[in-house]
Design a protein around this motif. Sequence first.
Motif, PDB file in Angstrom:
ATOM      1  N   SER A  46      -7.128   6.492  -5.367  1.00 10.71           N
ATOM      2  CA  SER A  46      -8.073   6.400  -4.253  1.00 10.71           C
ATOM      3  C   SER A  46      -7.833   5.122  -3.453  1.00 10.71           C
ATOM      4  N   ALA A  47      -8.429   5.106  -2.258  1.00 18.26           N
ATOM      5  CA  ALA A  47      -8.280   3.930  -1.380  1.00 18.26           C
ATOM      6  C   ALA A  47      -8.935   2.694  -1.996  1.00 18.26           C
TER       7      ALA A  47
ATOM      8  N   ILE B 110      -6.530   1.317  -4.606  1.00 17.21           N
ATOM      9  CA  ILE B 110      -5.406   0.619  -3.960  1.00 17.21           C
ATOM     10  C   ILE B 110      -5.858  -0.732  -3.399  1.00 17.21           C
ATOM     11  N   ALA B 111      -7.031  -0.749  -2.774  1.00 21.61           N
ATOM     12  CA  ALA B 111      -7.539  -2.006  -2.220  1.00 21.61           C
ATOM     13  C   ALA B 111      -7.752  -3.050  -3.315  1.00 21.61           C
TER      14      ALA B 111
ATOM     15  N   ARG C 222       0.932   4.177  -2.898  1.00 19.30           N
ATOM     16  CA  ARG C 222       0.632   5.574  -2.556  1.00 19.30           C
ATOM     17  C   ARG C 222       1.785   6.484  -2.967  1.00 19.30           C
TER      18      ARG C 222
ATOM     19  N   ASP D 210     -11.199  -1.910   1.623  1.00 18.78           N
ATOM     20  CA  ASP D 210     -10.948  -0.478   1.730  1.00 18.78           C
ATOM     21  C   ASP D 210     -10.568  -0.091   3.154  1.00 18.78           C
ATOM     22  N   ARG D 211     -11.173  -0.740   4.108  1.00 20.95           N
ATOM     23  CA  ARG D 211     -10.871  -0.430   5.507  1.00 20.95           C
ATOM     24  C   ARG D 211      -9.422  -0.718   5.833  1.00 20.95           C
TER      25      ARG D 211
ATOM     26  N   VAL E  75      -6.960  -0.658   3.707  1.00 26.43           N
ATOM     27  CA  VAL E  75      -6.127   0.360   3.047  1.00 26.43           C
ATOM     28  C   VAL E  75      -6.122   1.645   3.857  1.00 26.43           C
ATOM     29  N   ARG E  76      -7.292   2.075   4.341  1.00 21.12           N
ATOM     30  CA  ARG E  76      -7.358   3.318   5.110  1.00 21.12           C
ATOM     31  C   ARG E  76      -6.592   3.189   6.419  1.00 21.12           C
TER      32      ARG E  76
ATOM     33  N   LEU F  62      -2.954   3.495   5.524  1.00 22.70           N
ATOM     34  CA  LEU F  62      -2.641   4.882   5.123  1.00 22.70           C
ATOM     35  C   LEU F  62      -2.618   5.811   6.324  1.00 22.70           C
ATOM     36  N   ASN F  63      -3.530   5.609   7.255  1.00 20.42           N
ATOM     37  CA  ASN F  63      -3.545   6.437   8.460  1.00 20.42           C
ATOM     38  C   ASN F  63      -2.282   6.183   9.289  1.00 20.42           C
TER      39      ASN F  63
ATOM     40  N   ILE G 188       0.832  -1.208   0.000  1.00 18.10           N
ATOM     41  CA  ILE G 188       0.000   0.000   0.000  1.00 18.10           C
ATOM     42  C   ILE G 188       0.871   1.264   0.000  1.00 18.10           C
TER      43      ILE G 188
END
Length: 217
Positions: free
Chosen positions: A190-191, A194-195, A183, A202-203, A205-206, A209-210, A179
Amino acid sequence: MTEHHLIRVRWGVRGALVLGVATSVAANILHADPNPISQAISAWPPLALLLTVELISRVPVHRRSLAAVRLTATACIAGIAAWVSYTHMAGVAARYGEQGLAPYLIPLSVDGVVVVASVCLVELAGRMRATPTEPKPEPSTVDIAPDTTPDIAPDEQPDADRTPQKLAPARKKDNASAIARLRARHPDMSAADIARRVGVTDRTVRRHLNALTAKPA
């Protein structure tokens, strides 16, 4: 002829002998005086012949001299029985209506059956003693061990080549690094994209990223 067949023939010959002797006994009794003593005396000669024939046909003799003696005695008894039965039977046949030569020929037929059956019975006894008997097979005394081999189908038998080998544990996919690389290469991705590229949600990935954003520069 086999022994079994000889036994069957012997029973038939014995039946013919008994029938001839019974006819002779009946004729002797009918011609005798009507009192038990006279009837018993007249019935004895045929019965004596029957007993003599049975004895010489059943008891083997291993000495020729003894065999000659008993054959001579049997011939004498047969002659006496034939003469006595002949006179009695001829008298009975004449009394009950037989005429001409019939009263004198009928006794000859009965005595002939008795003589032939007696000779055949003695001959069969000699043949049966000369026929070798087949020995019965003896039961085997060998102890046969029971078969304890389990019934296993060929496809179910153990085989070293078929033993599944342990697979090396698969390396855990480093989703965070993938990931981060995506990025860095595509900041505007977008997430969701990437997912889709990484194969996660998606969760996830977020979350990664966080975590990257929260790291100190």
